[in-house]
Structures are given as structure tokens and as C-alpha cells.
Design a protein around this motif. Structure first.
Motif, PDB file in Angstrom:
ATOM      1  N   ARG A 168      38.962  30.440  35.430  1.00 52.37           N
ATOM      2  CA  ARG A 168      38.559  29.327  36.292  1.00 52.37           C
ATOM      3  C   ARG A 168      39.785  28.516  36.694  1.00 52.37           C
ATOM      4  NH1 ARG A 168      35.426  32.148  36.993  1.00 52.37           N
ATOM      5  NH2 ARG A 168      33.196  32.181  36.623  1.00 52.37           N
ATOM      6  N   SER A 169      39.871  28.231  37.990  1.00 47.96           N
ATOM      7  CA  SER A 169      40.959  27.403  38.545  1.00 47.96           C
ATOM      8  C   SER A 169      42.330  27.934  38.119  1.00 47.96           C
ATOM      9  CB  SER A 169      40.791  25.939  38.123  1.00 47.96           C
ATOM     10  OG  SER A 169      39.560  25.411  38.551  1.00 47.96           O
ATOM     11  N   LEU A 170      42.514  29.241  38.271  1.00 44.83           N
ATOM     12  CA  LEU A 170      43.805  29.835  37.925  1.00 44.83           C
ATOM     13  C   LEU A 170      44.877  29.363  38.903  1.00 44.83           C
ATOM     14  CD1 LEU A 170      42.761  33.514  37.112  1.00 44.83           C
ATOM     15  CD2 LEU A 170      42.983  31.578  35.552  1.00 44.83           C
ATOM     16  N   PRO A 171      46.118  29.192  38.448  1.00 44.21           N
ATOM     17  CA  PRO A 171      47.177  28.735  39.350  1.00 44.21           C
ATOM     18  C   PRO A 171      47.571  29.823  40.353  1.00 44.21           C
ATOM     19  CG  PRO A 171      48.071  29.226  37.182  1.00 44.21           C
ATOM     20  CD  PRO A 171      46.585  29.338  37.065  1.00 44.21           C
ATOM     21  N   HIS A 223      40.977  33.185  42.288  1.00 43.28           N
ATOM     22  CA  HIS A 223      41.376  32.172  41.313  1.00 43.28           C
ATOM     23  C   HIS A 223      40.245  31.817  40.353  1.00 43.28           C
ATOM     24  CE1 HIS A 223      44.977  30.561  43.886  1.00 43.28           C
ATOM     25  NE2 HIS A 223      45.189  31.753  43.353  1.00 43.28           N
ATOM     26  N   ASN A 224      39.060  32.409  40.593  1.00 46.89           N
ATOM     27  CA  ASN A 224      37.907  32.197  39.706  1.00 46.89           C
ATOM     28  C   ASN A 224      37.264  33.545  39.394  1.00 46.89           C
ATOM     29  OD1 ASN A 224      37.621  29.074  39.670  1.00 46.89           O
ATOM     30  ND2 ASN A 224      37.793  29.574  41.843  1.00 46.89           N
ATOM     31  N   THR A 279      49.413  25.532  35.235  1.00 42.35           N
ATOM     32  CA  THR A 279      47.982  25.294  35.059  1.00 42.35           C
ATOM     33  C   THR A 279      47.656  23.811  35.235  1.00 42.35           C
ATOM     34  OG1 THR A 279      48.314  25.101  32.660  1.00 42.35           O
ATOM     35  CG2 THR A 279      47.674  27.252  33.511  1.00 42.35           C
ATOM     36  N   THR A 280      46.389  23.540  35.540  1.00 41.41           N
ATOM     37  CA  THR A 280      45.885  22.174  35.675  1.00 41.41           C
ATOM     38  C   THR A 280      44.875  21.902  34.563  1.00 41.41           C
ATOM     39  OG1 THR A 280      44.036  22.803  37.115  1.00 41.41           O
ATOM     40  CG2 THR A 280      46.176  22.384  38.174  1.00 41.41           C
ATOM     41  N   SER A 282      42.096  24.422  34.639  1.00 39.43           N
ATOM     42  CA  SER A 282      42.376  25.835  34.382  1.00 39.43           C
ATOM     43  C   SER A 282      41.816  26.226  33.017  1.00 39.43           C
ATOM     44  CB  SER A 282      43.880  26.109  34.426  1.00 39.43           C
ATOM     45  OG  SER A 282      44.410  25.765  35.698  1.00 39.43           O
TER      46      SER A 282
END
Length: 536
Positions: A223-226, A263-264, A331-332, A335
Motif C-alpha cells: 500500500r502506498s509504495l514509493p 503502487h497498491n 516511504t511515507t 506505506s
């Protein structure tokens, strides 16, 4: 051996005891501390009283009790390099301390392993344990040229460890890891010892110590990969690793397939792994941006992030997702990886069906009031989108939409939204109101810029208030306090007219008589001509 030549200056230590104390412990060894100028706490003398003429061998047999044979399986990790042009060739020699003679007596040795700093020796070392006496053991690791221990010199030693045999027996069948002490040894240089009854295969002992083995499969989602590519999204692949407690290194268990521009990702290939009921296993998931399926080409610069979790945590949440934050350079906070463990051979869809329980199809009717104006020259053209949060993937799954009503800030939509209710699983549902410019009700063109407002509610709350309207505020950039949405959950197939009838109850006709006072004047030459219009 003439003691008449001994002087007081030759004295190392002495002890004084009563002979009755020796007699009371006849045939049993007694240990006393020696008193002397340079004696330490560990300087002792052992005395055993026996009948005159008793051989030393008989004394040893009496003091040690019955013998029990055991095998010690040996392995080492991170041994130092002792050869200039190649790795070390290790061999381990074991010896036991004889408490009578205070001498180290050899008990056995492993085979020689060529060019191996992390040897798993095949040949075990046989050691007898005595019922009446513990044995102090010494394991010495050498860099040798052959299995002939007589040719090994002190300079060949890589390191050594000391351990009481009783400590190994307390961990029967389980590995005992001890740091190796030596000139070039590091904190990672260790020896692992596993004691089993003589003749017992070590695999059988390990299985019994691990407990019940359950084959599992782990599904991985990102999830929310950079972003790692300049011109496109990342092409992720996930690698699952398990920690080896002996080497303290992670070994690869398996990989997922590669997903392009995602990215997901929801990886569809599960990774098999075994769960031991008496042994926890630490897992690490590495996510990479991969140009092809060949994981041998992956490097640190390709890594998008990594996450760690215990397999027992996945086992306790069998069939349910476990979300773990992904840490990495880019990453955030959002992520993450989501891991789902299921019994081997079980499809993830089957697990989800079991978790959801009974599925009841229902309809939702929607109306709004005081929607904000989104168009410059006309009123907004609202449409409502319904989506549900997928507990497995963590994404909002679109479920449907109403029709679009032109130029209407207070719409009542006639097309219901279909919503399935799960008896065993609650889920959040989201109602998003958009301004649609499409004449053909094409919702693919809707985005954040067309959003008028939205609200989130749990499906269980809708079910609890079935057939009753729920009024919620809409949240949005231009929404006001009186910008509201009304939601009514009804059985599937219920018409809007029937819904309205249910919500208002039994009809009772009334008349309203109206009178006014002090109305303003609206005509120049006469009074106003009032008429009242009532809207509901």
C-alpha cells in the motif's frame, strides 16, 4: 617425591577437617576450599574416603553413578579466517574435566569441514553423563589440515567455549548458542550445541521441540509504495525472509509475482511457510522495484522498503490481514504491507467468505440538501458514489452510483445503491457526492476536483437503523453546516414510494388556515395582494 625437602615457602594452600566428616561421606567426594596466600575462591581440594586398597577406577565409578549416553550435534557460525588464500577448515574437539585428576580428558571430535566459516557438522560427539556428577565440558574449534587431532597445534585454535553438561541437558533437543572466545573471534562467532539421547536423529528431536507443524501460505499486499522510476510507477515484487536464530541472518522463503506500474499491488501468488506451535519465527518482507522476475538481479537501490513481523502474529490472525508499516528511504506514513496467512491450499476468497458470514443484499436510498454550487453559470449536477472499505486490501472498493440529477442542490435520487451486509464482518462505507458534467452518467471522469462532499459510516449502523432515515453532515471544501445527506437502508427490491411511505408512517390529513399581519407594501398605488404558498 621426597616431601622432607618441602619448605613453608613451597606451600600453595592447606585445609584442616575432621576425619568424622570424611567417614560420614564415605565413597562420596567432598570439596573444600584451600587456604593460602595466592589461593582464590575457585582453589579447592576434593577428598573421597574409601576402604584401603580400593582402586582409583572403582572410586571414580562409585562417585559418578550410572552412565547415560548422549550425542552432541555441533555447528558454528561466523568463524574467523585463519588461512591466507582460503577459508578456514574447522574441526571441533570436545573434552570433559575429570574432577578426580582435575585433567581435561578427550571425549570426541567432529569431522573436518573444508573452507567453511559456518559449518554444520554431520558427525556428533558421544558423551556420557553420570547420575551423581555433573561434567564440565570444553569445545575447542581448530583450523586443521586433517582429522588427526594429534597433528593439531595450539596455534591452530580458532576459539573455545566452556559449558556444564547439565545446561545442555536442560535444553534437551533445543539449540544452545554460546559465543566463542578466541583471538580473532567477533561477537557473531558462536557455536550451537544440541544434545539428544544417543542414537536419536536430531531431526526427530527438533520436530518434537518445535511442536505441531502447520503448513501455511502467506498472501502479500502493498500500500502506498514509493515511486522508484522517473517516467512510470514502480514494478513491485515482494520477497519473504525468515530469521535463522543461529546465524542471525534472514534466509529467503519465497517471492511473489511482479506487478507492473502498481503502487497498491495485491499479489496473487502466495508464499508457503511452516508454523511451529512451540517455536516462533521472525519474518521480514522486502519490497523491490523489479524490472523482471529474476530476483537474483535485485540490489539495495531497487528496494522500496521492508517490514518485520512474527509468524505467530499472522497465525493468531489466520485469514485476517495484519498491516505492518513499511520503512525505507522514500516511504511515507501510509506505506505499508498487508499480510494474510491461510492454511496451505486454501484460497483467500474462501477464507474471506467464512469471515463475512451470511450475506444479505440490501438497497440504500439517498437524498441531499443544500449542496454547494460547483458550476459558474448553473447549479450543480449531483451524483452519489457508494464505496466500501475492503478489510483485506485496505482500499475503497466501488459498489455503485445513483443517477445524475441536473441543476439540483436538494436532490432525491430514485435509483437505489446496492449494498451487501455481512453477518460476521463490519465494514465502513463511504458516500461521495460529485458534480457530474457527463450526460451519459460516466463516473470514470469524476475525481477530487468534482467532489462536493462525502461522509463515512459503518454498515452495522445502517443495519441497526434499517428502514429509518439517517441524516449526516457532508464534509467538503464548500460544504456548510446545513449541507446534509439522508440515507435509508431497506431490503433489496423496495421501491422509493414504499420507502417514503415507511418513513412517514400512517397518513392523517390536516388543513392549515393562514392569516398575516403588517405585510409590506409592494405596489405603488395600492396595498399588496398576498397569496401564501407552502412547500414540504
Amino acid at each position: 617425591n621426597d616431601v622432607s625437602n618441602c619448605k613453608s615457602s613451597d606451600l600453595l594452600g592447606e585445609v584442616v577437617i575432621n576425619t568424622s566428616q570424611l567417614k560420614a561421606n564415605e565413597n562420596n567426594p567432598i570439596v573444600f576450599p584451600l587456604q593460602g596466600k595466592n589461593c582464590g575462591d575457585s582453589t579447592v581440594i576434593q577428598l573421597t574416603m574409601v576402604l584401603t586398597g580400593t582402586p582409583l577406577e572403582v572410586v571414580e565409578e562409585r562417585t559418578r553413578g550410572n552412565e547415560a549416553p548422549y550425542d552432541v550435534h555441533v555447528s558454528c557460525r561466523q568463524l574467523p579466517d585463519a588461512d591466507l588464500t582460503s577459508k578456514s577448515d574447522p574441526i571441533v574437539s570436545a573434552s570433559a574435566l575429570n574432577p578426580i585428576t582435575i585433567q581435561w580428558e578427550p571425549v570426541g571430535a567432529t569431522e573436518l569441514r573444508k573452507d567453511d566459516h559456518n559449518p554444520n557438522f554431520v558427525r556428533s560427539i558421544s558423551i556420557n553423563q553420570y547420575a551423581s556428577r555433573d561434567r564440565q565440558l570444553r569445545f575447542q574449534v581448530y583450523d586443521a589440515d586433517s582429522d588427526d587431532l594429534s597433528q593439531i597445534k595450539a596455534d591452530d585454535q580458532l576459539g573455545e567455549v566452556y559449558v556444564p553438561f547439565s545446561k545442555l541437558l536442560q535444553s534437551m533437543g533445543k539449540p544452545v548458542v554460546i559465543p566463542v572466545q578466541g583471538k580473532n573471534c567477533t561477537p557473531d562467532t558462536v557455536i550451537q550445541l544440541i544434545v539428544v539421547p544417543a542414537g536419536t536423529p536430531v531431526d526427530d528431536i527438533e520436530k518434537s521441540s518445535q511442536g505441531e507443524v502447520t503448513p501455511l501460505e502467506v498472501y502479500v499486499m502493498g500500500r502506498s509504495l514509493p515511486k522508484n522510476d522517473l517516467l512510470s510507477k514502480s514494478d513491485p515484487i515482494a520477497v519473504l525472509n525468515v530469521l535463522n536464530p543461529l546465524s542471525n541472518e534472514f534466509n529467503v522463503v519465497g517471492t511473489t509475482e511482479r506487478k507492473e506500474n502498481d503502487h497498491n499491488p495485491n499479489f496473487t501468488r502466495p508464499i508457503p511457510i511452516e508454523h511451529f506451535s512451540k517455536k516462533d519465527r521472525e519474518l521480514r518482507v522486502n519490497v523491490y522495484d523489479c524490472d523482471d522476475e529474476d530476483t537474483n538481479k535485485l540490489s539495495e537501490k531497487d528496494q522500496l522498503g521492508e517490514a518485520s513481523v512474527n509468524l505467530s502474529q499472522l497465525y493468531e490472525s489466520l485469514g485476517r490481514p495484519v498491516t505492518v508499516a513499511l520503512s525505507g528511504k522514500q516511504t511515507t506514513d501510509e506505506s505499508a504491507v498487508r499480510l494474510i496467512a491461510v492454511p496451505a491450499g486454501t484460497s483467500i476468497d474462501e477464507i474471506l467468505r467464512q469471515l463475512r458470514g451470511t450475506v444479505t443484499p440490501q438497497d440504500v436510498f439517498v437524498g441531499c440538501t443544500n449542496l454547494p454550487k460547483h458550476d459558474v453559470l448553473s447549479k450543480s449536477d449531483p451524483v452519489v458514489l457508494l464505496s466500501a472499505l475492503d478489510a483485506t486490501t485496505g482500499l475503497w472498493e466501488p459498489l455503485g452510483n445513483t443517477e445524475t440529477l441536473k441543476d439540483n442542490h436538494n436532490p432525491t435520487f430514485s435509483r437505489p445503491l446496492a449494498l451487501e451486509h455481512y453477518s460476521e464482518q463490519d465494514r465502513a462505507v463511504r458516500f461521495s457526492v460529485h458534480d457530474s458534467d457527463s450526460d451519459d452518467n460516466d463516473i470514470s471522469k469524476l475525481n477530487d476536483s468534482s467532489l462536493l462532499g462525502e461522509t463515512v459510516i459503518n454498515a452495522s449502523q445502517l443495519k441497526f437503523q434499517e428502514n429509518s432515515p439517517i441524516i449526516l453532515p457532508l464534509k467538503g471544501k464548500n460544504c456548510e453546516e446545513n449541507t446534509l445527506i439522508q440515507i435509508i437502508l431497506v431490503p433489496s427490491g423496495t421501491s422509493l414510494a414504499e420507502v417514503e411511505k415507511r418513513t412517514r408512517g400512517n397518513e392523517v390529513p390536516h388543513d392549515i388556515y393562514i392569516s398575516c399581519r403588517h405585510l409590506p407594501k409592494n405596489d405603488l398605488t395600492s396595498k399588496s395582494d398576498p397569496m401564501y404558498s407552502a412547500l414540504i
